[in-house]
Design a protein around this motif. Structure first.
Motif: not given
Length: 186
Positions: A88-103
């Motif tokens: 979701q918005l504001g969340f990524t797999l690596d905590q970086e804003a441009q980090g991966p969002k899909n798993h």
């Protein structure tokens, strides 16, 4: 699969007509009506013939497991298919804003999923202090700020937000989904 696995030990006959089917890994028997059937006229001429069909279907892993702060299709997944989570918005797999969002997870031949990852809050860093527009205020928080966290500030003694003696002396910023802090608000 392997047709008539039991025929390796004993032949199938009209007396023992069943034909056991072994499905490949990741598949299970859905239908098996293969039988040895007697044909013709027993008094004049008869023969045995195998009839029917066997169907092996892929195993089902069920709906993907819940993953906090992610969306995913809640439908059952069958081997060897996959399910993809989207943070979701504001969340990524690596905590970086441009980090991966899909798993993506896979439905394995054992009817179990591969491990899921975790959608983590985007990092904004530490609360800025003692510099630029924050030079006359101190933050209460001294640890890493992540999405939706606040930096609460208190103006130093003798300072207010409106330069009046009894004026407001507290403000905050909020960590945004972009990994940046919002502009200060009273």
């Amino acid at each position: 699969g392997t047709p008539c696995a039991n025929a390796k030990v004993n032949p199938i006959t009209t007396l023992e007509p069943g034909c056991e089917i072994e499905c490949d890994k990741g598949y299970e028997i859905a239908k098996n009506d293969i039988r040895c059937v007697e044909k013709g006229d027993r008094l004049s001429y008869s023969w045995a013939q195998v009839e029917g069909e066997a169907i092996c279907n892929p195993v089902c892993c069920g709906p993907p497991p819940e993953m906090p702060h992610a969306t995913f299709p809640p439908l059952p997944v069958y081997f060897p298919n996959t399910a993809t989570y989207l943070c979701q918005l504001g969340f990524t797999l690596d905590q970086e804003a441009q980090g991966p969002k899909n798993h993506t997870i896979e439905c394995q031949w054992t009817a179990e999923y591969t491990d899921t990852a975790e959608c983590k809050r985007v990092k904004c860093g530490m609360c800025p202090e003692e510099q630029g527009k924050y030079k006359n205020a101190s933050s209460e928080e001294k640890d890493m700020r992540v999405y939706e966290d606040r930096c609460n500030y208190n103006c130093h003694k003798g300072f207010t937000l409106d330069a009046k003696g009894a004026g407001p002396s507290q403000f905050f910023t909020t960590c945004l989904a972009t990994g940046e802090l919002s502009e200060p608000r009273a």
